[in-house]
Design a protein around this motif. Sequence first.
Motif, PDB file in Angstrom:
ATOM      1  N   GLY A  82      38.669  -9.714 -24.342  1.00 34.17           N
ATOM      2  CA  GLY A  82      38.212 -10.614 -23.575  1.00 34.17           C
ATOM      3  C   GLY A  82      36.777 -10.945 -23.683  1.00 34.17           C
ATOM      4  N   LEU A  83      36.073 -12.128 -23.036  1.00 39.80           N
ATOM      5  CA  LEU A  83      34.869 -12.243 -23.217  1.00 39.80           C
ATOM      6  C   LEU A  83      34.278 -12.078 -22.127  1.00 39.80           C
ATOM      7  CD1 LEU A  83      35.307 -16.579 -25.163  1.00 39.80           C
ATOM      8  CD2 LEU A  83      34.632 -13.910 -25.377  1.00 39.80           C
ATOM      9  N   ARG A  84      32.767 -12.029 -22.281  1.00 39.63           N
ATOM     10  CA  ARG A  84      32.424 -11.954 -20.923  1.00 39.63           C
ATOM     11  C   ARG A  84      31.362 -13.233 -20.184  1.00 39.63           C
ATOM     12  NH1 ARG A  84      26.966  -8.518 -20.641  1.00 39.63           N
ATOM     13  NH2 ARG A  84      27.000  -9.002 -22.931  1.00 39.63           N
ATOM     14  N   ARG A  85      31.892 -14.202 -19.593  1.00 37.17           N
ATOM     15  CA  ARG A  85      31.020 -15.847 -19.604  1.00 37.17           C
ATOM     16  C   ARG A  85      30.756 -15.771 -17.996  1.00 37.17           C
ATOM     17  NH1 ARG A  85      37.545 -15.399 -19.871  1.00 37.17           N
ATOM     18  NH2 ARG A  85      38.185 -15.936 -20.987  1.00 37.17           N
ATOM     19  N   MET A  86      29.342 -15.961 -18.901  1.00 38.79           N
ATOM     20  CA  MET A  86      28.018 -15.892 -17.468  1.00 38.79           C
ATOM     21  C   MET A  86      27.451 -17.336 -17.320  1.00 38.79           C
ATOM     22  SD  MET A  86      26.139 -13.310 -19.644  1.00 38.79           S
ATOM     23  CE  MET A  86      26.608 -12.858 -21.531  1.00 38.79           C
ATOM     24  N   GLU A  92      22.847 -12.121 -14.678  1.00 40.46           N
ATOM     25  CA  GLU A  92      23.484 -10.411 -15.675  1.00 40.46           C
ATOM     26  C   GLU A  92      22.861 -10.689 -17.366  1.00 40.46           C
ATOM     27  OE1 GLU A  92      27.784 -11.413 -16.162  1.00 40.46           O
ATOM     28  OE2 GLU A  92      27.662 -12.493 -15.260  1.00 40.46           O
ATOM     29  N   PRO A  95      23.201 -11.403 -23.667  1.00 39.99           N
ATOM     30  CA  PRO A  95      25.043 -11.295 -24.032  1.00 39.99           C
ATOM     31  C   PRO A  95      24.553 -10.818 -25.485  1.00 39.99           C
ATOM     32  CG  PRO A  95      23.920 -13.027 -24.179  1.00 39.99           C
ATOM     33  CD  PRO A  95      22.703 -12.935 -23.363  1.00 39.99           C
ATOM     34  N   ILE A 123      28.832 -17.625 -23.589  1.00 38.82           N
ATOM     35  CA  ILE A 123      29.791 -16.358 -23.776  1.00 38.82           C
ATOM     36  C   ILE A 123      29.083 -15.295 -25.026  1.00 38.82           C
ATOM     37  CG2 ILE A 123      31.787 -17.839 -23.195  1.00 38.82           C
ATOM     38  CD1 ILE A 123      32.301 -18.446 -25.962  1.00 38.82           C
ATOM     39  N   SER A 124      29.933 -14.137 -24.427  1.00 40.16           N
ATOM     40  CA  SER A 124      29.873 -12.900 -25.755  1.00 40.16           C
ATOM     41  C   SER A 124      30.648 -11.759 -25.352  1.00 40.16           C
ATOM     42  CB  SER A 124      28.086 -12.710 -25.283  1.00 40.16           C
ATOM     43  OG  SER A 124      28.658 -11.935 -24.069  1.00 40.16           O
ATOM     44  N   LYS A 125      31.125 -10.957 -26.299  1.00 44.44           N
ATOM     45  CA  LYS A 125      32.067  -9.958 -25.610  1.00 44.44           C
ATOM     46  C   LYS A 125      32.387  -9.571 -24.889  1.00 44.44           C
ATOM     47  CE  LYS A 125      29.762  -6.652 -28.839  1.00 44.44           C
ATOM     48  NZ  LYS A 125      30.506  -5.694 -30.155  1.00 44.44           N
ATOM     49  N   ALA A 126      32.867  -9.187 -24.311  1.00 45.94           N
ATOM     50  CA  ALA A 126      33.045  -8.106 -23.095  1.00 45.94           C
ATOM     51  C   ALA A 126      32.838  -7.046 -22.797  1.00 45.94           C
ATOM     52  CB  ALA A 126      34.521  -8.475 -22.622  1.00 45.94           C
TER      53      ALA A 126
END
Length: 126
Positions: A82-86, A92, A95, A123-126
Amino acid sequence: MRERHPQRGRRDAGGRHSEADRDNQHRGGRLRWPFRTLIAPILQRHILRDRTAQEAVIRSSGLPDWVIVRPAELTDGREGRGLRRMTEPGEEPQPTTVSRASVAGFLVSLVSDRSYDGKEILISKA
């Protein structure tokens, strides 16, 4: 007497630091003091100025379909689950890292996913 980390400071037959020691020197964006406080700010100033100019060109281009993707610190790992999308990183936590494979997968997904058109995304890893 303080106990040393079992992997730290070891050198191979050629006198080079071990891979574990090199990993400890640069892990998760935490760099050693001289680089972090003296060298990085000088280098980053030019990088940020160039990036800002490049992004201004994209925004003012008049193109209807553009996305500016800013990956976190890149790694050579496998594509993550999964990716964390900011779209607004100030809201948040900062990252950490993201694999190059994950960035590539995300860029390919943008071909059919138009939800980020005209936006900047971190984007970064979730």
